[in-house]
Design a protein around this motif. Structure first.
Motif, PDB file in Angstrom:
ATOM      1  N   VAL A   7       0.845  -1.207   0.000  1.00 50.63           N
ATOM      2  CA  VAL A   7       0.000   0.000   0.000  1.00 50.63           C
ATOM      3  C   VAL A   7       0.879   1.255   0.000  1.00 50.63           C
ATOM      4  O   VAL A   7       0.616   2.206  -0.749  1.00 50.63           O
ATOM      5  N   LEU A   8       1.939   1.249   0.801  1.00 50.36           N
ATOM      6  CA  LEU A   8       2.838   2.406   0.844  1.00 50.36           C
ATOM      7  C   LEU A   8       3.513   2.642  -0.503  1.00 50.36           C
ATOM      8  O   LEU A   8       3.504   3.763  -1.030  1.00 50.36           O
ATOM      9  N   ILE A   9       4.098   1.596  -1.055  1.00 46.13           N
ATOM     10  CA  ILE A   9       4.826   1.750  -2.324  1.00 46.13           C
ATOM     11  C   ILE A   9       3.872   2.114  -3.460  1.00 46.13           C
ATOM     12  O   ILE A   9       4.184   2.970  -4.284  1.00 46.13           O
ATOM     13  N   SER A  10       2.722   1.485  -3.500  1.00 47.14           N
ATOM     14  CA  SER A  10       1.738   1.795  -4.548  1.00 47.14           C
ATOM     15  C   SER A  10       1.227   3.219  -4.402  1.00 47.14           C
ATOM     16  O   SER A  10       1.107   3.945  -5.399  1.00 47.14           O
ATOM     17  N   GLY A  11       0.928   3.620  -3.171  1.00 50.03           N
ATOM     18  CA  GLY A  11       0.439   4.974  -2.938  1.00 50.03           C
ATOM     19  C   GLY A  11       1.452   6.026  -3.334  1.00 50.03           C
ATOM     20  O   GLY A  11       1.113   7.013  -4.013  1.00 50.03           O
ATOM     21  N   VAL A  12       2.686   5.823  -2.929  1.00 47.83           N
ATOM     22  CA  VAL A  12       3.741   6.781  -3.296  1.00 47.83           C
ATOM     23  C   VAL A  12       3.911   6.830  -4.808  1.00 47.83           C
ATOM     24  O   VAL A  12       4.061   7.908  -5.397  1.00 47.83           O
ATOM     25  N   LEU A  23       1.087  13.794  -9.293  1.00 44.35           N
ATOM     26  CA  LEU A  23       1.594  15.135  -8.991  1.00 44.35           C
ATOM     27  C   LEU A  23       2.863  15.480  -9.763  1.00 44.35           C
ATOM     28  O   LEU A  23       3.362  16.595  -9.654  1.00 44.35           O
ATOM     29  N   GLU A  24       3.372  14.509 -10.511  1.00 40.43           N
ATOM     30  CA  GLU A  24       4.652  14.649 -11.207  1.00 40.43           C
ATOM     31  C   GLU A  24       5.770  15.037 -10.233  1.00 40.43           C
ATOM     32  O   GLU A  24       6.671  15.804 -10.552  1.00 40.43           O
ATOM     33  N   ALA A  25       5.684  14.480  -9.038  1.00 40.25           N
ATOM     34  CA  ALA A  25       6.692  14.655  -7.989  1.00 40.25           C
ATOM     35  C   ALA A  25       7.521  13.377  -7.956  1.00 40.25           C
ATOM     36  O   ALA A  25       7.470  12.602  -7.005  1.00 40.25           O
ATOM     37  N   TYR A  26       8.249  13.169  -9.023  1.00 37.81           N
ATOM     38  CA  TYR A  26       8.934  11.907  -9.240  1.00 37.81           C
ATOM     39  C   TYR A  26       9.989  11.613  -8.186  1.00 37.81           C
ATOM     40  O   TYR A  26      10.346  10.462  -7.977  1.00 37.81           O
ATOM     41  N   HIS A  27      10.505  12.619  -7.522  1.00 36.73           N
ATOM     42  CA  HIS A  27      11.526  12.392  -6.509  1.00 36.73           C
ATOM     43  C   HIS A  27      10.990  11.534  -5.353  1.00 36.73           C
ATOM     44  O   HIS A  27      11.741  10.778  -4.753  1.00 36.73           O
ATOM     45  N   TRP A  28       9.685  11.614  -5.068  1.00 37.96           N
ATOM     46  CA  TRP A  28       9.122  10.777  -4.008  1.00 37.96           C
ATOM     47  C   TRP A  28       9.098   9.311  -4.434  1.00 37.96           C
ATOM     48  O   TRP A  28       9.305   8.418  -3.615  1.00 37.96           O
ATOM     49  N   TRP A  29       8.875   9.072  -5.721  1.00 39.68           N
ATOM     50  CA  TRP A  29       8.967   7.707  -6.220  1.00 39.68           C
ATOM     51  C   TRP A  29      10.406   7.202  -6.069  1.00 39.68           C
ATOM     52  O   TRP A  29      10.633   6.049  -5.688  1.00 39.68           O
ATOM     53  N   PHE A  30      11.372   8.068  -6.362  1.00 42.51           N
ATOM     54  CA  PHE A  30      12.772   7.689  -6.228  1.00 42.51           C
ATOM     55  C   PHE A  30      13.086   7.304  -4.781  1.00 42.51           C
ATOM     56  O   PHE A  30      13.823   6.345  -4.532  1.00 42.51           O
ATOM     57  N   VAL A  31      12.499   8.015  -3.824  1.00 40.72           N
ATOM     58  CA  VAL A  31      12.658   7.659  -2.409  1.00 40.72           C
ATOM     59  C   VAL A  31      12.140   6.235  -2.180  1.00 40.72           C
ATOM     60  O   VAL A  31      12.806   5.421  -1.536  1.00 40.72           O
ATOM     61  N   ALA A  32      10.952   5.933  -2.720  1.00 42.65           N
ATOM     62  CA  ALA A  32      10.379   4.589  -2.563  1.00 42.65           C
ATOM     63  C   ALA A  32      11.247   3.543  -3.260  1.00 42.65           C
ATOM     64  O   ALA A  32      11.456   2.445  -2.721  1.00 42.65           O
ATOM     65  N   SER A  57      17.962   9.272  -1.272  1.00 40.53           N
ATOM     66  CA  SER A  57      18.423   7.938  -0.912  1.00 40.53           C
ATOM     67  C   SER A  57      18.445   7.762   0.597  1.00 40.53           C
ATOM     68  O   SER A  57      18.006   6.724   1.125  1.00 40.53           O
ATOM     69  N   ALA A  58      18.929   8.758   1.315  1.00 41.25           N
ATOM     70  CA  ALA A  58      18.972   8.687   2.778  1.00 41.25           C
ATOM     71  C   ALA A  58      17.559   8.618   3.356  1.00 41.25           C
ATOM     72  O   ALA A  58      17.296   7.836   4.281  1.00 41.25           O
ATOM     73  N   ILE A  59      16.650   9.415   2.811  1.00 41.42           N
ATOM     74  CA  ILE A  59      15.264   9.376   3.258  1.00 41.42           C
ATOM     75  C   ILE A  59      14.676   7.989   2.983  1.00 41.42           C
ATOM     76  O   ILE A  59      13.969   7.421   3.820  1.00 41.42           O
ATOM     77  N   GLY A  60      14.975   7.429   1.817  1.00 37.59           N
ATOM     78  CA  GLY A  60      14.508   6.085   1.480  1.00 37.59           C
ATOM     79  C   GLY A  60      15.012   5.058   2.477  1.00 37.59           C
ATOM     80  O   GLY A  60      14.262   4.178   2.910  1.00 37.59           O
ATOM     81  N   PHE A  61      16.273   5.180   2.876  1.00 36.99           N
ATOM     82  CA  PHE A  61      16.840   4.240   3.844  1.00 36.99           C
ATOM     83  C   PHE A  61      16.134   4.356   5.197  1.00 36.99           C
ATOM     84  O   PHE A  61      15.740   3.354   5.794  1.00 36.99           O
ATOM     85  N   VAL A  62      15.957   5.584   5.661  1.00 38.67           N
ATOM     86  CA  VAL A  62      15.288   5.804   6.951  1.00 38.67           C
ATOM     87  C   VAL A  62      13.844   5.313   6.892  1.00 38.67           C
ATOM     88  O   VAL A  62      13.368   4.632   7.819  1.00 38.67           O
TER      89      VAL A  62
END
Length: 172
Positions: A70-75, A82-91, A148-153
């Motif tokens: 649900v988290l990964i799909s939602g992100v 929203l074309e906020a692709y950086h959040w997908w990169f975090v996921a 990347s750091a946010i993704g790790f956390v």
């Protein structure tokens, strides 16, 4: 549709391909490996015993997977919308770190673990998708490192929340 958006839409699917191996194999494997874990990794076995992980059902493991799906799909969907692709990169980075941890577990355990086949199968997607994102994004190196750091956390926090949810379900 641009290649990056197609790659982005694949993340939840790639995630579930990996997670199916865990859901299907982990319960039986874990029960059969308890003695070996006690010998090779006594602290891990003690941690699992204390938290009653050896008694978790397949449904309990599936709940943990569903939470992360649900988290990964939602992100992914929100990032595309929203074309906020950086959040997908975090996921993507969170999932990539998850796979790298499985590689480390496999190397440490030195035998089959019920996540390694799909880790090896899906890690190339993560590498390619991450590389394509870096090539087409306008993010600076420090911004990519921050994502990347946010993704790790977030991967670590999600792991903790997943085990909390699984322990609550198991107690029902």
């Amino acid at each position: 549709m641009p290649e990056l958006e197609r790659l982005m839409m694949l993340l939840p699917i790639v995630f579930m391909i990996h997670e199916y191996e865990e859901i299907i194999m982990f319960r039986r494997w874990l029960s059969g490996q308890r003695t070996q874990l006690r010998v090779q990794f006594p602290r891990v076995e003690a941690f699992f015993t204390k938290r009653n992980v050896f008694a978790y059902s397949t449904a309990t493991f599936a709940l943990g997977t569903a939470h992360n799906f649900v988290l990964i799909s939602g992100v992914t969907l929100i990032s595309l919308y929203l074309e906020a692709y950086h959040w997908w990169f975090v996921a993507l980075m969170a999932h990539t770190f998850h796979l790298l941890i499985h590689l480390f577990q496999w190397f440490a355990y030195r035998r089959y673990i019920p996540v390694i086949a799909t880790t090896l199968l899906t890690l190339p997607y993560c590498i390619y998708a991450g590389w394509r994102f870096v090539m087409v994004s306008q993010l600076s190196i420090p911004s990519l490192a921050l994502c990347s750091a946010i993704g790790f956390v977030l991967m670590l926090l999600s792991f903790l929340l997943t085990f909390y949810l699984m322990s609550r379900l198991h107690k029902l």
